[in-house]
Write a protein that holds these residues in place. Sequence first.
Motif, PDB file in Angstrom:
ATOM      1  N   GLY A 101       0.788  -1.215   0.000  1.00 55.72           N
ATOM      2  CA  GLY A 101       0.000   0.000   0.000  1.00 55.72           C
ATOM      3  C   GLY A 101       0.830   1.279   0.000  1.00 55.72           C
ATOM      4  O   GLY A 101       2.049   1.254  -0.144  1.00 55.72           O
ATOM      5  N   CYS A 102       0.132   2.387   0.171  1.00 56.57           N
ATOM      6  CA  CYS A 102       0.772   3.704   0.268  1.00 56.57           C
ATOM      7  C   CYS A 102       0.711   4.150   1.726  1.00 56.57           C
ATOM      8  O   CYS A 102      -0.364   4.206   2.329  1.00 56.57           O
ATOM      9  CB  CYS A 102       0.058   4.720  -0.622  1.00 56.57           C
ATOM     10  N   ILE A 103       1.870   4.465   2.275  1.00 53.92           N
ATOM     11  CA  ILE A 103       1.969   4.822   3.687  1.00 53.92           C
ATOM     12  C   ILE A 103       2.314   6.295   3.809  1.00 53.92           C
ATOM     13  O   ILE A 103       3.261   6.779   3.197  1.00 53.92           O
ATOM     14  CB  ILE A 103       3.050   3.978   4.403  1.00 53.92           C
ATOM     15  N   ASN A 104       1.534   7.001   4.611  1.00 51.07           N
ATOM     16  CA  ASN A 104       1.752   8.432   4.823  1.00 51.07           C
ATOM     17  C   ASN A 104       2.332   8.678   6.211  1.00 51.07           C
ATOM     18  O   ASN A 104       1.942   8.031   7.179  1.00 51.07           O
ATOM     19  CB  ASN A 104       0.425   9.191   4.675  1.00 51.07           C
ATOM     20  N   VAL A 105       3.269   9.601   6.269  1.00 50.25           N
ATOM     21  CA  VAL A 105       3.809  10.071   7.553  1.00 50.25           C
ATOM     22  C   VAL A 105       3.241  11.468   7.784  1.00 50.25           C
ATOM     23  O   VAL A 105       3.505  12.385   7.005  1.00 50.25           O
ATOM     24  CB  VAL A 105       5.344  10.110   7.541  1.00 50.25           C
ATOM     25  N   HIS A 106       2.451  11.621   8.847  1.00 47.72           N
ATOM     26  CA  HIS A 106       1.757  12.890   9.102  1.00 47.72           C
ATOM     27  C   HIS A 106       2.216  13.480  10.427  1.00 47.72           C
ATOM     28  O   HIS A 106       2.343  12.760  11.426  1.00 47.72           O
ATOM     29  CB  HIS A 106       0.242  12.658   9.127  1.00 47.72           C
ATOM     30  N   ALA A 107       2.424  14.787  10.443  1.00 52.21           N
ATOM     31  CA  ALA A 107       3.022  15.456  11.606  1.00 52.21           C
ATOM     32  C   ALA A 107       1.992  15.856  12.659  1.00 52.21           C
ATOM     33  O   ALA A 107       1.909  17.014  13.079  1.00 52.21           O
ATOM     34  CB  ALA A 107       3.810  16.677  11.147  1.00 52.21           C
ATOM     35  N   SER A 108       1.194  14.887  13.091  1.00 47.82           N
ATOM     36  CA  SER A 108       0.299  15.104  14.227  1.00 47.82           C
ATOM     37  C   SER A 108      -0.106  13.743  14.781  1.00 47.82           C
ATOM     38  O   SER A 108       0.202  12.702  14.198  1.00 47.82           O
ATOM     39  CB  SER A 108      -0.960  15.881  13.813  1.00 47.82           C
ATOM     40  N   LEU A 109      -0.795  13.774  15.909  1.00 48.63           N
ATOM     41  CA  LEU A 109      -1.327  12.553  16.496  1.00 48.63           C
ATOM     42  C   LEU A 109      -2.760  12.402  15.991  1.00 48.63           C
ATOM     43  O   LEU A 109      -3.717  12.832  16.635  1.00 48.63           O
ATOM     44  CB  LEU A 109      -1.281  12.635  18.030  1.00 48.63           C
ATOM     45  N   LEU A 110      -2.893  11.815  14.813  1.00 49.19           N
ATOM     46  CA  LEU A 110      -4.214  11.690  14.199  1.00 49.19           C
ATOM     47  C   LEU A 110      -5.164  10.919  15.121  1.00 49.19           C
ATOM     48  O   LEU A 110      -4.731  10.070  15.889  1.00 49.19           O
ATOM     49  CB  LEU A 110      -4.080  10.975  12.848  1.00 49.19           C
ATOM     50  N   PRO A 111      -6.478  11.273  15.055  1.00 49.19           N
ATOM     51  CA  PRO A 111      -7.148  12.121  14.054  1.00 49.19           C
ATOM     52  C   PRO A 111      -7.076  13.626  14.324  1.00 49.19           C
ATOM     53  O   PRO A 111      -7.700  14.403  13.623  1.00 49.19           O
ATOM     54  CB  PRO A 111      -8.601  11.635  14.119  1.00 49.19           C
TER      55      PRO A 111
END
Length: 306
Positions: A101-111
């Motif tokens: 799959g496609c993995i995203n690194v996001h700069a917060s504690l989602l959601p």
Amino acid sequence: MRVVFMGTPDFSVPALEKIADKHEVVAVVTQQDRPKGRGHKMQFTPVKEKAVELNIPVYQPEKVKNPEFVQVLKELKPDVIVVIAFGQILSKEILDLPKYGCINVHASLLPEYRGAAPIQWAVIDGKKESGVTTMYMAEGLDTGDIIDKKIVELDKKETGGSLFDKLAITGGSLILETLEKLENNTALTTPQDDDKSTYAGKITKELGHIDFTKSAEEIERLIRGLNPWPSAFTYLDEKVLKIWDADVIDEEVAEEPGTIISTNKTLKVATADGYLDIKELQLQGKKIMDVVSFLNGYKINSTKLG
């Protein structure tokens, strides 16, 4: 693993370096070069600069979802696509392409803090902690199932810039952990609770215009959150005055918001609640300086900032 890496700004670079040390990065996909500076010279994105240094092939499609480029991705046969602050939306065809799959690194504690500017808003909103999340990408905005999280505590004087640096490094180490779990089939996922989601909208220059009818605490957080870009500002003697550092004085205010209380060593401003004690500032056309140096060289004519 065969990795296609998609990213553009400085924030993405530590992760690219980490992944390239452990995996085969078969391609880097980044935004197109843009003219910058007074000479409008075309400049590589930070990710492209690093990819060239690492001898990784670079692709810069105008639109990543164009059929011609989707075919290029298919021919690369990636096991996984890692996306960090890339700046384009991926089509379902791309999302479904890699084995893992496609993995995203996001700069917060989602959601919490979905969207474009989670780092600055965490500081502006006075959060005690932030962090990085890795997740499977879905068609919605930052809505995919969560794989891993790593918490980062904010310092008392945390700025948007310092938190950016912390989270970039944290994201680099976290994505390696996530890729290892994917490869070993040990990754556990957690669906996001949409009811707990918040949105971190884009930062604009106008957001930095200080409203002194807010509290000193709110203004001080805004100053830190918008440091180094776009910066918090006001007007002094009809000139733009950027404020880079300030403290909060928790005292009862007698003056109208924006009123200047100045000595030869201090520059305080009345707010709706408490005083803003300015420590570092920059008048239009001048360099950044401490408040004592500024007051030694500048005669203030105004009675208020605005």
